[in-house]
Scaffold this motif. Structure first.
Motif, PDB file in Angstrom:
ATOM      1  N   VAL A   9      34.217 -25.057  -6.415  1.00  0.00           N
ATOM      2  CA  VAL A   9      33.703 -23.919  -5.648  1.00  0.00           C
ATOM      3  C   VAL A   9      32.208 -24.113  -5.412  1.00  0.00           C
ATOM      4  CG1 VAL A   9      33.308 -21.429  -5.659  1.00  0.00           C
ATOM      5  CG2 VAL A   9      35.443 -22.349  -6.559  1.00  0.00           C
ATOM      6  N   THR A  10      31.792 -23.973  -4.162  1.00  0.00           N
ATOM      7  CA  THR A  10      30.380 -24.073  -3.814  1.00  0.00           C
ATOM      8  C   THR A  10      29.887 -22.682  -3.427  1.00  0.00           C
ATOM      9  OG1 THR A  10      30.712 -26.315  -2.992  1.00  0.00           O
ATOM     10  CG2 THR A  10      28.702 -25.181  -2.309  1.00  0.00           C
ATOM     11  N   PHE A  11      28.886 -22.216  -4.150  1.00  0.00           N
ATOM     12  CA  PHE A  11      28.341 -20.891  -3.896  1.00  0.00           C
ATOM     13  C   PHE A  11      27.209 -20.971  -2.875  1.00  0.00           C
ATOM     14  CE2 PHE A  11      30.489 -20.172  -7.870  1.00  0.00           C
ATOM     15  CZ  PHE A  11      30.942 -18.868  -7.753  1.00  0.00           C
ATOM     16  N   THR A  12      27.181 -19.998  -1.972  1.00  0.00           N
ATOM     17  CA  THR A  12      26.101 -19.871  -1.000  1.00  0.00           C
ATOM     18  C   THR A  12      25.054 -18.942  -1.601  1.00  0.00           C
ATOM     19  OG1 THR A  12      27.693 -20.078   0.809  1.00  0.00           O
ATOM     20  CG2 THR A  12      25.526 -19.187   1.356  1.00  0.00           C
ATOM     21  N   PRO A  13      23.804 -19.381  -1.693  1.00  0.00           N
ATOM     22  CA  PRO A  13      22.787 -18.528  -2.313  1.00  0.00           C
ATOM     23  C   PRO A  13      22.343 -17.402  -1.377  1.00  0.00           C
ATOM     24  CG  PRO A  13      21.794 -20.564  -1.564  1.00  0.00           C
ATOM     25  CD  PRO A  13      23.276 -20.681  -1.310  1.00  0.00           C
ATOM     26  N   VAL A  14      21.803 -16.343  -1.967  1.00  0.00           N
ATOM     27  CA  VAL A  14      21.220 -15.276  -1.159  1.00  0.00           C
ATOM     28  C   VAL A  14      19.901 -15.775  -0.593  1.00  0.00           C
ATOM     29  CG1 VAL A  14      22.338 -13.446  -2.485  1.00  0.00           C
ATOM     30  CG2 VAL A  14      20.048 -14.199  -3.132  1.00  0.00           C
ATOM     31  N   SER A  15      19.317 -15.011   0.302  1.00  0.00           N
ATOM     32  CA  SER A  15      18.077 -15.425   0.948  1.00  0.00           C
ATOM     33  C   SER A  15      16.923 -15.470  -0.052  1.00  0.00           C
ATOM     34  CB  SER A  15      17.725 -14.434   2.062  1.00  0.00           C
ATOM     35  OG  SER A  15      16.442 -14.720   2.583  1.00  0.00           O
ATOM     36  N   PRO A  16      16.101 -16.502   0.017  1.00  0.00           N
ATOM     37  CA  PRO A  16      14.931 -16.565  -0.866  1.00  0.00           C
ATOM     38  C   PRO A  16      13.907 -15.468  -0.566  1.00  0.00           C
ATOM     39  CG  PRO A  16      15.003 -18.480   0.594  1.00  0.00           C
ATOM     40  CD  PRO A  16      16.257 -17.715   0.820  1.00  0.00           C
ATOM     41  N   ARG A  17      14.024 -14.818   0.588  1.00  0.00           N
ATOM     42  CA  ARG A  17      13.125 -13.695   0.904  1.00  0.00           C
ATOM     43  C   ARG A  17      13.352 -12.518  -0.033  1.00  0.00           C
ATOM     44  NH1 ARG A  17      14.290 -13.457   7.220  1.00  0.00           N
ATOM     45  NH2 ARG A  17      16.322 -13.667   6.312  1.00  0.00           N
ATOM     46  N   LEU A  18      14.512 -12.500  -0.718  1.00  0.00           N
ATOM     47  CA  LEU A  18      14.782 -11.434  -1.679  1.00  0.00           C
ATOM     48  C   LEU A  18      13.773 -11.477  -2.828  1.00  0.00           C
ATOM     49  CD1 LEU A  18      16.594  -9.078  -2.517  1.00  0.00           C
ATOM     50  CD2 LEU A  18      18.074 -10.729  -3.659  1.00  0.00           C
ATOM     51  N   VAL A  19      13.239 -12.646  -3.136  1.00  0.00           N
ATOM     52  CA  VAL A  19      12.225 -12.766  -4.189  1.00  0.00           C
ATOM     53  C   VAL A  19      11.011 -11.909  -3.836  1.00  0.00           C
ATOM     54  CG1 VAL A  19      10.623 -14.342  -5.344  1.00  0.00           C
ATOM     55  CG2 VAL A  19      12.973 -15.052  -4.932  1.00  0.00           C
ATOM     56  N   SER A  20      10.523 -12.043  -2.611  1.00  0.00           N
ATOM     57  CA  SER A  20       9.362 -11.260  -2.182  1.00  0.00           C
ATOM     58  C   SER A  20       9.656  -9.771  -2.177  1.00  0.00           C
ATOM     59  CB  SER A  20       8.908 -11.696  -0.787  1.00  0.00           C
ATOM     60  OG  SER A  20       8.549 -13.055  -0.801  1.00  0.00           O
ATOM     61  N   ALA A  21      10.821  -9.402  -1.678  1.00  0.00           N
ATOM     62  CA  ALA A  21      11.183  -7.982  -1.647  1.00  0.00           C
ATOM     63  C   ALA A  21      11.276  -7.409  -3.057  1.00  0.00           C
ATOM     64  CB  ALA A  21      12.506  -7.797  -0.912  1.00  0.00           C
ATOM     65  N   ARG A  23       9.784  -8.574  -5.709  1.00  0.00           N
ATOM     66  CA  ARG A  23       8.445  -8.574  -6.320  1.00  0.00           C
ATOM     67  C   ARG A  23       7.649  -7.354  -5.892  1.00  0.00           C
ATOM     68  NH1 ARG A  23       6.569 -14.916  -6.449  1.00  0.00           N
ATOM     69  NH2 ARG A  23       7.445 -15.296  -8.513  1.00  0.00           N
ATOM     70  N   VAL A  24       7.725  -6.997  -4.616  1.00  0.00           N
ATOM     71  CA  VAL A  24       7.018  -5.802  -4.149  1.00  0.00           C
ATOM     72  C   VAL A  24       7.591  -4.570  -4.844  1.00  0.00           C
ATOM     73  CG1 VAL A  24       6.585  -4.324  -2.142  1.00  0.00           C
ATOM     74  CG2 VAL A  24       6.339  -6.800  -1.940  1.00  0.00           C
ATOM     75  N   LEU A  66       3.162  -5.529 -20.099  1.00  0.00           N
ATOM     76  CA  LEU A  66       3.869  -6.744 -20.522  1.00  0.00           C
ATOM     77  C   LEU A  66       5.304  -6.779 -20.001  1.00  0.00           C
ATOM     78  CD1 LEU A  66       2.650  -7.164 -24.211  1.00  0.00           C
ATOM     79  CD2 LEU A  66       2.076  -8.577 -22.226  1.00  0.00           C
ATOM     80  N   TYR A  67       5.989  -5.649 -20.091  1.00  0.00           N
ATOM     81  CA  TYR A  67       7.366  -5.558 -19.599  1.00  0.00           C
ATOM     82  C   TYR A  67       7.429  -5.873 -18.105  1.00  0.00           C
ATOM     83  CZ  TYR A  67      12.010  -3.613 -18.752  1.00  0.00           C
ATOM     84  OH  TYR A  67      13.316  -3.446 -18.385  1.00  0.00           O
ATOM     85  N   SER A  68       6.502  -5.310 -17.337  1.00  0.00           N
ATOM     86  CA  SER A  68       6.486  -5.557 -15.892  1.00  0.00           C
ATOM     87  C   SER A  68       6.181  -7.012 -15.577  1.00  0.00           C
ATOM     88  CB  SER A  68       5.452  -4.655 -15.213  1.00  0.00           C
ATOM     89  OG  SER A  68       5.873  -3.315 -15.263  1.00  0.00           O
ATOM     90  N   VAL A  69       5.283  -7.627 -16.341  1.00  0.00           N
ATOM     91  CA  VAL A  69       4.939  -9.036 -16.112  1.00  0.00           C
ATOM     92  C   VAL A  69       6.156  -9.925 -16.373  1.00  0.00           C
ATOM     93  CG1 VAL A  69       3.567 -10.957 -17.027  1.00  0.00           C
ATOM     94  CG2 VAL A  69       2.467  -8.790 -16.476  1.00  0.00           C
ATOM     95  N   VAL A  70       6.897  -9.637 -17.444  1.00  0.00           N
ATOM     96  CA  VAL A  70       8.094 -10.429 -17.755  1.00  0.00           C
ATOM     97  C   VAL A  70       9.138 -10.269 -16.656  1.00  0.00           C
ATOM     98  CG1 VAL A  70      10.050 -10.632 -19.343  1.00  0.00           C
ATOM     99  CG2 VAL A  70       7.724 -10.472 -20.237  1.00  0.00           C
ATOM    100  N   LEU A  71       9.394  -9.034 -16.235  1.00  0.00           N
ATOM    101  CA  LEU A  71      10.366  -8.815 -15.156  1.00  0.00           C
ATOM    102  C   LEU A  71       9.920  -9.499 -13.870  1.00  0.00           C
ATOM    103  CD1 LEU A  71      11.493  -5.101 -15.561  1.00  0.00           C
ATOM    104  CD2 LEU A  71      12.698  -7.176 -16.219  1.00  0.00           C
ATOM    105  N   PHE A  72       8.640  -9.414 -13.562  1.00  0.00           N
ATOM    106  CA  PHE A  72       8.089 -10.036 -12.363  1.00  0.00           C
ATOM    107  C   PHE A  72       8.297 -11.553 -12.399  1.00  0.00           C
ATOM    108  CE2 PHE A  72       4.714 -11.463  -9.503  1.00  0.00           C
ATOM    109  CZ  PHE A  72       4.812 -10.550  -8.463  1.00  0.00           C
TER     110      PHE A  72
END
Length: 167
Positions: A9-21, A23-24, A66-72
């Motif tokens: 099975v080959t998985f299609t990844p979600v858009s890398p733009r989700l990282v920016s969204a 993060r904001v 610290l919690y926010s930095v780890v999640l980020f």
């Protein structure tokens, strides 16, 4: 994951733009949490709550930060862990870092497919596809480009109708 055969099975990844969204979104929620948890410190420093222990007054904002930095920092890896794979009879949705999960959604059990987006997703051209099933196990697929989400919605509904017609 033990019950689903993932061989080949080959998985299609979600858009890398989700990282920016994400993060904001994390930045905004982290700032709100920091502001709320800094209230005891402000009250202590202004003398309103002078009896509050120093370690509590300073500890709450520091722990929040610290919690926010780890999640980020984990956001890019979490987004890379998400993906989908279309198979003949079902869709597979993969997510999770520490607690990994692969969910199989049989096309014949689809009730409806919902596409939605919020302000951050619209800013980055993304949508969330939600698959509603007869068993009540809904699957949310965030981070899909608009064109992909629209294409998948139509394809999944067509496959679902074809499977239901065969019953």
């Amino acid at each position: 994951m033990a019950g689903i055969d993932l061989q080949g099975v080959t998985f299609t990844p979600v858009s890398p733009r989700l990282v920016s969204a994400r993060r904001v979104g994390e930045l905004l929620s982290g700032l709100v949490a920091l502001a709320v948890l800094s209230v005891p410190l402000v009250l202590k420093l202004t003398g309103v709550w002078s009896g509050l222990w120093d370690w509590v007054a300073w500890g709450l904002p520091v722990l929040s930060l610290l919690y926010s930095v780890v999640l980020f920092a984990l956001i890019p890896r979490r987004v890379r862990a998400m993906g989908w794979a279309e198979r003949e009879d079902d869709l597979l949705w993969r997510r999770g870092l520490l607690f990994r999960s692969v969910t199989a959604v049989p096309y014949g059990r689809l009730q409806y497919v919902d596409v939605e987006d919020g302000p951050l997703q619209r800013r980055y051209g993304l949508q969330t596809l939600t698959l509603k099933t007869a068993g009540g196990d809904d699957v949310e697929m965030p981070g899909l480009p608009r064109e992909t989400a629209d294409h998948l919605r139509e394809a999944f509904m067509a496959r679902g109708q074809a499977r239901l017609a065969g019953l």
